[in-house]
Design an enzyme around this catalytic site. Structure first.
Site, PDB file in Angstrom:
ATOM      1  N   ARG A  36       0.787  -1.228   0.000  1.00  0.00           N
ATOM      2  CA  ARG A  36       0.000   0.000   0.000  1.00  0.00           C
ATOM      3  C   ARG A  36       0.823   1.285   0.000  1.00  0.00           C
ATOM      4  O   ARG A  36       0.666   2.127  -0.876  1.00  0.00           O
ATOM      5  CB  ARG A  36      -0.927   0.032   1.229  1.00  0.00           C
ATOM      6  CG  ARG A  36      -1.992  -1.035   1.235  1.00  0.00           C
ATOM      7  CD  ARG A  36      -2.998  -0.761   2.336  1.00  0.00           C
ATOM      8  NE  ARG A  36      -3.960  -1.837   2.482  1.00  0.00           N
ATOM      9  CZ  ARG A  36      -4.984  -1.829   3.325  1.00  0.00           C
ATOM     10  NH1 ARG A  36      -5.161  -0.791   4.109  1.00  0.00           N
ATOM     11  NH2 ARG A  36      -5.814  -2.844   3.402  1.00  0.00           N
ATOM     12  N   HIS A  82      -7.304  -4.045  -8.159  1.00  0.00           N
ATOM     13  CA  HIS A  82      -7.180  -3.386  -6.853  1.00  0.00           C
ATOM     14  C   HIS A  82      -8.511  -3.442  -6.103  1.00  0.00           C
ATOM     15  O   HIS A  82      -9.321  -2.509  -6.180  1.00  0.00           O
ATOM     16  CB  HIS A  82      -6.752  -1.923  -7.069  1.00  0.00           C
ATOM     17  CG  HIS A  82      -6.198  -1.264  -5.845  1.00  0.00           C
ATOM     18  ND1 HIS A  82      -5.032  -1.669  -5.238  1.00  0.00           N
ATOM     19  CD2 HIS A  82      -6.648  -0.203  -5.112  1.00  0.00           C
ATOM     20  CE1 HIS A  82      -4.783  -0.896  -4.196  1.00  0.00           C
ATOM     21  NE2 HIS A  82      -5.755  -0.004  -4.106  1.00  0.00           N
ATOM     22  N   TYR A 126     -18.319  12.463 -13.699  1.00  0.00           N
ATOM     23  CA  TYR A 126     -18.260  13.694 -14.484  1.00  0.00           C
ATOM     24  C   TYR A 126     -16.888  13.939 -15.116  1.00  0.00           C
ATOM     25  O   TYR A 126     -16.764  14.775 -16.009  1.00  0.00           O
ATOM     26  CB  TYR A 126     -18.615  14.896 -13.612  1.00  0.00           C
ATOM     27  CG  TYR A 126     -20.001  14.849 -13.026  1.00  0.00           C
ATOM     28  CD1 TYR A 126     -21.132  14.762 -13.836  1.00  0.00           C
ATOM     29  CD2 TYR A 126     -20.182  14.891 -11.655  1.00  0.00           C
ATOM     30  CE1 TYR A 126     -22.401  14.716 -13.289  1.00  0.00           C
ATOM     31  CE2 TYR A 126     -21.445  14.844 -11.091  1.00  0.00           C
ATOM     32  CZ  TYR A 126     -22.561  14.757 -11.915  1.00  0.00           C
ATOM     33  OH  TYR A 126     -23.805  14.710 -11.371  1.00  0.00           O
TER      34      TYR A 126
END
Length: 868
Positions: A36, A82, A126
């Site tokens: 990570r 992921h 968007y």
């Protein structure tokens, strides 16, 4: 039942809970570290970033292609590689496209990707994205077995362990992350400089850190700014850890009306612009920086612009220093070069980071070459079979026609011996070694060669196609030889790395954005926040101290009443008065022979009517009172400190002996019992000295007569005193000066220094002033120039300032004239000289408005006994 219990017991294991917690925690910590938070030293990417780029590569989102919805990219990343929250993945994707976070962005955004003001990005439905130009270079040759692949989380596909990373991402974009028990914060750099450093490491693996610093001088932040000092850079490069002081870049603008504004165009890395503006406003509101009249954010698409307007009466340099001290316009960037090396976290210096990247690229080049070599050899093997078949094509066609099916045809082809038929065309196009080895000899086809013949199109039987086969084989032979040579020669491999670096530098290299200043701020001084100006410092008999602007008092005529200089207690009066710069050191010498240090700006600035603050709040003087205060900036070995005591002892010590400030002071002179210090001054070592006594005697001698001594020595006799007499003043002789003598009843005079002949140290001296019954005791002697002003202070706190043109020069053995009209029971206690040079700056700032040539309340009266 017993069998069931045995089965259950087999599923349990006895172990200590401490061991289990330790093992579980370490597993969790390593998972966070490796999977990570920390980047791989080879491609500079954390797993989430790498998986996003891989998912975008799967979608063919090249720099010239169309943008795709970020929701699609995030969905593919989460679904394929992921398996974590989509918001975290989207945040990582957004950061890869933010130009104020990434020195060279890897994602080309479309839509609202947030702002440097910490505005959040629009929802992923968007916004759109595709690869930025450097990203394909990160992925280049990934399909050529250049890196290892491992199964993804559900083992439905493969994902790369690391990217080939032709683009040196770790050093140019940096990285940041917080793991368990460790963190990383790698600074971004300029690509041109990183490429030069890589080339330097290739050409000279034993280069020093100094050599690297010449081509890679320091980090280059996306937001620009100024790095102050090189120590933090050197620490980070040598040890992997360092702290950089980063300042915003600014310039000064002046409006037509004379309004001064400080304009900030670049800010420190990872600082939110809106936070800076808000913090400046808070400082103004809280009174920390009252010199600011307005602050505005005028940033637009053309660039950043934070405007700080400065009040007319303020110094913009002081405001700037306060902004750097109290706001994020100056910030510390802590470098911590922690990255994964072979899945292990390590703290790396700059040489290790460069070396590990070069080694990664060498491995990628070798693996790519092996892949291409294997592919070329396989193709050459097929071509060899096709060439053999074409040489005897009639028998091959007949054999295939007679075969009942394809498997049988393959077997028959593999069992049939073939010979390379002599052909001028083949000999011309094929390598000589191939023709000589196979001409006239029987050859048998392999399985892949037989399959290729069976799938060969009839058009390949034409003469032109046969030439193409021969030419392709000849070209492949050359490639194979090149691949084999590259694998066997490390110098050639380094040449390929060099070519790649030059290519990347040419494609993406740009100018440095962050400047590096030689100014080291590790010892940031508070005096940078204080305006440097000349001030008047007053100290009362009971130890009250304050500073005021030097133009507080207007000039008056000799003999005037003056104005109130300080509000004192009934039993207190002004005892010391002097001028100094706010940045000067004050050497405070007590009557007990102790020296203290004090910065002028630490003295409280107060109004004319205030009594000041007790010096006991600033210095621990004990039971002593102040004898002299000198303003000094530098402590050198050329100048001397000369001090005199009430009993006529003088002592000379080099100034540098007092150059180590201590909070509790140091012993400056060893005094006899009943003696105390009356004055201290700075000399050049070549001056002449005048000592004056209460009973009007003076002696002038050369300071060379008093040898230089240690700091705590006693000194030597300066003047032999009569009974009940005492030294009241010490003067350094100045060229063109006259000696001002002041008495406690307000009388005094000026006498040319030529009238005081040079004597030997230790004599009784000569008469300086007569008429002590009228004048009272001598309270001070001063060396003054004609253009000087003097400040006179009485025991009741009255102050008068007058020009010395009002006090004419008269003979040595005279009684003097009235200098100040005293009230009943008042006494003159101190006189201070104000030189013209000290007044010039104050006069300019006052613009001739503060000083007025008004007549005093009292007028000077001629004295009948002025001269004898």
């Amino acid at each position: 039942m017993a069998d069931i219990n045995e089965t259950i017991n087999d599923r349990f294991e006895d172990m200590k809970i401490l061991d289990e917690m330790k093992t579980s925690y370490l597993n969790y910590a390593m998972s966070v570290i490796v999977s990570r938070a920390l980047p791989d030293v080879r491609d500079g990417l954390k797993p989430s970033q790498r998986r996003i780029l891989v998912a975008m590569n799967d979608l063919n989102l090249g720099p010239r292609g169309k943008h795709r919805k970020c929701a699609k990219i995030v969905g593919d990343t989460s679904g394929n590689y992921h398996p974590h929250g989509d918001q975290a993945t989207y945040g990582t994707l957004v950061r890869l496209g933010q130009h104020w976070n990434m020195r060279y962005t890897l994602v080309d955004p479309q839509g609202n990707f947030g702002s440097i003001d910490a505005d959040p990005p629009a929802a992923m439905r968007y916004t759109e994205a595709r690869f930025a130009s450097p990203a394909p270079d990160m992925m280049e040759d990934i399909e050529k077995d250049t890196v290892d692949f491992v199964p993804n989380y559900d083992e439905t596909r493969k994902e790369p362990v690391v990217l080939p990373s032709k683009f040196p991402n770790l050093l140019v974009n940096g990285a940041s992350g917080i793991a368990v028990g460790m963190a990383t914060n790698i600074a971004p750099h300029n690509l041109n400089e990183v490429c030069d450093a890589l080339l330097l490491m290739i050409d000279n693996p034993d280069c020093t850190f100094k050599d690297i610093l010449e081509v890679l001088p320091g980090p280059d932040f996306p937001t620009g700014g100024i790095i102050c000092g090189r120590k933090g850079i050197l620490d980070a490069y040598v040890h992997g850890r360092g702290h950089l002081k980063v300042r915003a870049k600014h310039h000064i603008e002046e409006s037509k009306r004379g309004k001064i504004s400080i304009i900030f165009t670049e800010i420190p890395y990872m600082v939110v612009k809106a936070t800076i503006v808000s913090k400046i406003a808070d400082c103004v509101r809280e009174g920390t920086i009252p010199e600011i009249s307005d602050v505005r954010d005028e940033s637009d698409r053309k660039g950043m612009r934070i405007v700080v307007e400065v009040r007319k009466d303020a110094d913009e340099n002081v405001v700037l220093n306060k902004l750097y001290r109290y706001t994020p316009l100056q910030n510390t960037f802590a470098i911590n070069n922690v990255a994964l090396v072979n899945s292990r976290p390590e703290t790396l210096n700059i040489k290790q980071m460069l070396k590990l990247y070069i080694e990664h690229r060498l491995i990628v080049i070798r693996r790519r070459t092996r892949y291409l070599l294997k592919k070329a050899r396989n193709r050459a093997h097929i071509l060899e079979g096709l060439i053999l078949a074409v040489s005897d094509i009639d028998e091959i066609i007949e054999l295939i026609k007679k075969s009942p099916d394809a498997p049988t045809a393959k077997i028959n082809l593999m069992e049939k011996p073939l010979k390379l038929v002599e052909s001028e065309t083949l000999r011309r196009l094929l390598p000589e070694s191939f023709v000589s080895e196979r001409h006239g000899k029987e050859q048998f086809l392999t399985g892949p060669q037989a399959d290729a013949i069976l799938t060969m199109q009839l058009q390949r039987l034409t003469g032109l196609e046969i030439e193409k086969l021969a030419k392709e084989y000849g070209d492949l032979t050359e490639k194979i030889e090149g691949y084999e040579a590259l694998l066997s020669n490390k110098d050639m491999q380094f040449d390929v790395v060099r070519e790649d670096i030059h290519e990347i530098k040419g494609k993406y290299g740009d100018d440095r954005r962050t400047n590096i200043s030689e100014e080291d701020l590790t010892g940031f001084d508070l005096e940078d926040l204080i305006t440097e100006e000349e001030v008047l410092v007053m100290i009362s008999h009971q130890g009250y101290m304050k500073r005021m602007p030097i133009d507080t008092y207007r000039k008056q005529a000799r003999g005037g009443r003056g104005i109130i200089g300080s509000s004192t207690k009934e039993d207190d009066f002004i005892e010391h008065l002097f001028t100094a710069s706010t940045h000067d050191y004050l050497l405070v010498f007590t009557t007990g022979g102790i020296c203290y240090w004090l910065k002028v700006y630490n003295i409280p600035a107060m109004s004319r009517q205030s009594k000041g603050r007790n010096i006991a709040n600033l210095l621990d003087l004990g039971d002593d009172s102040i004898a002299s205060i000198l303003n000094v900036r530098e402590f050198d070995d050329q100048r001397q400190l000369l001090m005199a005591t009430r009993n006529g002892i003088v002592k000379k010590t080099v100034l540098s002996a007092y150059g180590n400030p201590r909070s509790n002071g140091v012993k400056a002179v060893r005094l006899d019992e009943g003696d105390w210090v009356i004055g201290v001054d700075v000399t050049s070592g070549e001056n002449e000295i005048i000592l004056g006594t209460e009973k009007g005697m003076t002696i002038r001698f050369h300071e060379a007569d008093a040898r230089s001594m240690g700091r705590v020595s006693r000194g030597v006799k300066g003047i032999s005193l009569a009974k009940d007499d005492a030294v009241v003043g010490m003067v350094i002789v100045e060229e063109g000066a006259s000696l001002l003598t002041a008495c406690e009843n307000g009388y005094g005079k000026r006498t040319a220094l030529e009238e005081y002949r040079v004597q030997s140290r230790g004599g009784k001296g000569i008469i300086n002033i007569k008429g002590l019954d009228r004048n009272g005791k001598v309270i001070a002697i001063k060396a003054v120039q004609d253009e000087d002003d003097i400040m006179m202070i009485t025991a009741q706190g009255m102050i008068i300032r007058t020009g010395l043109e009002e006090v004419r020069v008269i003979g040595r053995s005279t009684s003097g004239v009235r200098m100040i009209n005293l009230k009943k029971d008042d006494k003159l206690v101190a006189v201070e000289r104000l030189s013209l040079e000290e007044e010039e700056e104050a006069a300019e700032s006052a613009q001739n408005g503060e000083e007025s040539s008004s007549e005093a309340e009292g007028s000077a009266e001629p004295d009948e006994n002025a001269e004898e």
